[in-house]
Enzyme design. Structure first.
Site, PDB file in Angstrom:
ATOM      1  N   ASP A 166       0.847  -1.189   0.000  1.00  0.00           N
ATOM      2  CA  ASP A 166       0.000   0.000   0.000  1.00  0.00           C
ATOM      3  C   ASP A 166       0.894   1.253   0.000  1.00  0.00           C
ATOM      4  O   ASP A 166       1.844   1.343   0.785  1.00  0.00           O
ATOM      5  CB  ASP A 166      -0.866  -0.050   1.265  1.00  0.00           C
ATOM      6  CG  ASP A 166      -1.919   1.037   1.315  1.00  0.00           C
ATOM      7  OD1 ASP A 166      -2.384   1.470   0.246  1.00  0.00           O
ATOM      8  OD2 ASP A 166      -2.292   1.428   2.452  1.00  0.00           O
ATOM      9  N   GLY A 224      -7.292   8.581   7.745  1.00  0.00           N
ATOM     10  CA  GLY A 224      -7.505   8.867   9.159  1.00  0.00           C
ATOM     11  C   GLY A 224      -8.964   9.184   9.450  1.00  0.00           C
ATOM     12  O   GLY A 224      -9.840   8.952   8.613  1.00  0.00           O
ATOM     13  N   GLY A 230      -8.767   6.086   2.106  1.00  0.00           N
ATOM     14  CA  GLY A 230      -9.251   6.925   3.208  1.00  0.00           C
ATOM     15  C   GLY A 230     -10.647   6.577   3.682  1.00  0.00           C
ATOM     16  O   GLY A 230     -11.384   7.436   4.173  1.00  0.00           O
TER      17      GLY A 230
HETATM   18  P1  13P Z   1      -8.135   5.115   6.274  1.00  0.00           P
HETATM   19  O1  13P Z   1      -7.021   5.044   7.266  1.00  0.00           O
HETATM   20  O2  13P Z   1      -8.901   6.376   6.305  1.00  0.00           O
HETATM   21  O3  13P Z   1      -9.014   3.898   6.390  1.00  0.00           O
HETATM   22  O4  13P Z   1      -7.466   5.010   4.818  1.00  0.00           O
HETATM   23  C1  13P Z   1      -6.978   3.753   4.407  1.00  0.00           C
HETATM   24  C2  13P Z   1      -6.162   3.826   3.172  1.00  0.00           C
HETATM   25  O5  13P Z   1      -6.432   4.555   2.236  1.00  0.00           O
HETATM   26  C3  13P Z   1      -5.004   2.909   3.079  1.00  0.00           C
HETATM   27  O6  13P Z   1      -4.287   3.110   1.915  1.00  0.00           O
HETATM   28 ZN    ZN Z   2      -4.466   5.151   1.167  1.00  0.00          ZN
HETATM   29 NA    NA Z   3     -10.483   8.133   6.497  1.00  0.00          NA
END
Ligand code: 13P
Ligand code: ZN
Ligand code: NA
Length: 282
Positions: A81, A179, A207
């Site tokens: 990721d 986040g 996200g």
């Molecule tokens: P969140 O932390 O908001 O779930 O985002 C996850 C993400 O995009 C991992 O690449």
């Molecule tokens: Zn991400």
């Molecule tokens: Na998020």
């Protein structure tokens, strides 16, 4: 069974559902995600960011996920990721990751194209899938700060980007942020639809922790095939651990609180697999 992202995302795209991609930080989180996938007969993606990789090494996480995949019957992807360099992408490729994200979204359009293309050309001979990002996801993921400037993906740029790089999937900036959100995210569904109209590869939502389930479902209707969840898994795990330590302050066995964290993560992941519509698709 360890598979590539292409194997499950193209099916998801054809079937009009999405596959959840869950960031795992330790063995218990890997176990929780696998258990959820097995119970719901769902394909699943597990992923690690560069900071997670730095914590223990690609091989440690891959060994955990491979073991999980071998014990289960559902298709499992091991994905890098937010890969932040060509070198790290190649390390993940050589280690045996089956899917790789190269995130050049903080670079200029041309630089993003050249690094994404280079990673794609290196991965495709081994049939390893590549995700890239164009536009910006807000908030802070790892050490990459999305910043606040012009976050939305331009649909025409997305079309050109995909044609010139040959990537397999594309993460888009449509108003989500890594986040937790202060208020509700302001998701630009129209931009997503415009991108979908001119780009034919699976689109990825980042996200997603804190995004209302109904908004996620709307994004899936409009072309999102991979949905990333990270922060909420960490919150779930830590909640489980804190609760059991509060109830039993004398506990010293990591198995006890590890199991409590694992249980919370499993519950969360199962609920999000239902949102993604991947239940029964394995
Ligand atoms: P969140 O932390 O908001 O779930 O985002 C996850 C993400 O995009 C991992 O690449
Ligand atoms: Zn991400
Ligand atoms: Na998020």
């Amino acid at each position: 069974m360890l598979v590539t992202s292409n194997e499950i995302l193209l099916k998801a795209q054809a079937g009009g559902y999405a596959v959840g991609a869950f960031n795992v930080e330790n063995m218990e989180m890997v176990q929780a995600v696998l258990e959820a996938a097995e119970e719901l007969k769902s394909p699943v993606i597990m992923q690690t960011t560069p900071s997670t990789v730095t914590y223990a090494g690609l091989d440690y996480y891959l060994a955990n996920v491979k073991t999980a995949a071998k014990r289960g019957s559902v298709p499992v992807v091991m994905h890098l990721d937010h890969g932040n360099s060509f070198e790290l992408a190649m390390q993940a490729l050589r280690a045996g990751y089956t899917s790789i994200m190269i995130d050049g979204s903080h670079e200029s359009f041309e630089k993003n194209i050249s690094v994404s293309k280079a990673v794609t050309e290196a991965c495709h001979p081994s049939e390893i899938s590549v995700e890239a990002e164009l536009g910006k996801v807000g908030g802070k993921e790892d050490d990459l700060d999305g910043g606040d400037d012009n976050p939305y993906t331009d649909p025409q740029e997305a079309k050109e980007f995909v044609e010139r790089t040959g990537v397999d999937s594309l993460a888009v900036g449509i108003g989500t942020a890594h986040g937790v959100y202060k208020g509700e995210p302001n998701i630009q569904f129209d931009i997503l639809s415009q991108i979908k109209e001119v780009v034919d590869i699976p689109l990825v939502l980042h996200g997603t922790s804190g995004v209302p389930d109904e908004a996620v479902k709307e994004c899936i209707k409009r072309g999102i095939c991979k949905v990333n969840y990270a922060t909420d898994l960490r919150i779930a795990y830590t909640k489980g651990v804190k609760e059991i330590l509060a109830e039993n302050p004398d506990t010293i066995d990591p198995k006890n609180y590890g199991a409590a964290g694992r249980k919370e993560v499993k519950k969360y992941v199962m609920s999000k697999m239902k949102v993604c519509g991947s239940v029964g698709k394995a």
